[in-house]
Design an enzyme around this catalytic site. Sequence first.
Site, mmCIF file in Angstrom:
data_model
loop_
_atom_site.group_PDB
_atom_site.id
_atom_site.type_symbol
_atom_site.label_atom_id
_atom_site.label_comp_id
_atom_site.label_asym_id
_atom_site.label_seq_id
_atom_site.Cartn_x
_atom_site.Cartn_y
_atom_site.Cartn_z
ATOM 1 C CG ASN A 161 2.148 1.444 4.653
ATOM 2 O OD1 ASN A 161 3.326 1.774 4.729
ATOM 3 N ND2 ASN A 161 1.492 1.366 3.511
ATOM 4 C CG ASN B 281 -4.836 4.041 0.430
ATOM 5 O OD1 ASN B 281 -4.169 3.444 -0.407
ATOM 6 N ND2 ASN B 281 -4.613 3.945 1.728
ATOM 7 C CB CYS C 9 -3.936 -1.500 4.691
ATOM 8 S SG CYS C 9 -3.127 -1.564 6.314
ATOM 9 C CD GLU D 13 -5.337 4.867 5.708
ATOM 10 O OE1 GLU D 13 -5.900 4.600 4.654
ATOM 11 O OE2 GLU D 13 -4.859 3.990 6.444
ATOM 12 C CD GLU E 238 -2.239 1.258 2.990
ATOM 13 O OE1 GLU E 238 -1.572 0.804 3.948
ATOM 14 O OE2 GLU E 238 -3.359 1.761 3.129
ATOM 15 C CE LYS F 98 -7.084 1.304 3.891
ATOM 16 N NZ LYS F 98 -5.811 1.736 4.511
HETATM 17 N N1 CDT Z 1 -2.953 1.456 6.522
HETATM 18 C C1 CDT Z 1 -3.876 0.888 7.329
HETATM 19 O O1 CDT Z 1 -5.014 0.704 6.935
HETATM 20 N N2 CDT Z 1 -3.455 0.544 8.558
HETATM 21 C C2 CDT Z 1 -4.364 0.069 9.553
HETATM 22 C C3 CDT Z 1 -3.891 0.523 10.877
HETATM 23 C C4 CDT Z 1 -4.986 0.533 11.818
HETATM 24 S S1 CDT Z 1 -4.655 1.598 13.129
HETATM 25 C C5 CDT Z 1 -5.479 3.041 12.703
HETATM 26 C C6 CDT Z 1 -4.519 -1.438 9.563
HETATM 27 O O2 CDT Z 1 -5.648 -1.916 9.705
HETATM 28 O O3 CDT Z 1 -3.536 -2.166 9.486
#
Ligand code: CDT
Length: 331
Positions: free
Chosen positions: A207, A115, A182, A151, A47, A132
């Site tokens: 990420n 995204n 993600c 985000e 991502e 996304k």
């Molecule tokens: N990039 C992304 O979606 N990361 C989220 C972090 C969650 S914490 C706000 C994830 O679900 O891995």
Amino acid sequence: MSRLITAAAAQLGPIQRAEPRSSAVGRMVRLLERAHRRGVELVVFPELALTTFFPRHYHEDISHADKWFETAMPSAETAPLFDAARRYGIGFHLGYAEMAQEADETGAVRNRRFNTSVLVGPEGDVLLKYRKMHLPGHAEYDTRRKVQHLEKRYFEVGNLGFPVIRAPMGGLDGINMGMLICNDRRWPEAWRVLGLQSVELVALGYNTPSLNMEAGGFEAHHLRVFHSHLSIQAGCYQNSCFAVATAKAGIEDGNELFGHSIIVNPQGEIIAMAGSWDDELIAADCELDMCMLGRTTVFAFDRHRRPEAYGRITGQVGAVEPEVWQKSAPR
Ligand code: CDT
């Protein structure tokens, strides 16, 4: 008849805030070269693979974040990736921040930020685009958090649904491919919408910080990786598909991303896993015919699903409280 594709997760180590796209693209081209040497036919990058994970940085004026976005794909800066893929006959998946001049629901054409990920074929064609849907985090600066996750500030919710495309890849005439980004991996509804389109391989970039920064309660460090793998393994098992799930890893802008990229088969087994927090290629032979067992038995959707009982899945967002049992009421 065997339907085999050799797929790889091309994990990226950290991309620091000052690292230019040209450097990130160079690293990815080197991973494509390594993939070629290992006979890989499809490479999945993470991502937001071209820059640091910028939603951790607050810009009061959102337009100051425009530098993190791509207005075209391919572009002059990403062309070397497409050239390398064409040279080697390798397909790839790439996540990036997309700025699109596009009409919104009111018909007004404006800059819209998503995204996004694309699936690119071995001849350099964009086969499929996904934006996304499940955007985690928050839209305003949050003083309780040690690290921001903005985000919801920088991106709109995706407007392309969860598409699946059947397209040639590697030596195969057609593979049914879809994408998740993600946080999407934690939502079984997203996997099921792909499953309902007979997806065989899900490309997924992420990420994910090693620590829960929401200050909402204690979460043990090791559970972050466990929850990621649990979600992906369950998604593959319950929808009879493979997933190539690729992380950005390591200490980025002072924050730890946990890595642990994996490739998962339709039994829900991890068949390859990254061991570093660096640029790393993990590859596996994916026999797509393995998707048939689940699909024709336990998860033969056409015989066993009960959509008439699933109304709440699309009819409501938050959970409601159940009826309270009373001894006198007949059941
Ligand atoms: N990039 C992304 O979606 N990361 C989220 C972090 C969650 S914490 C706000 C994830 O679900 O891995």
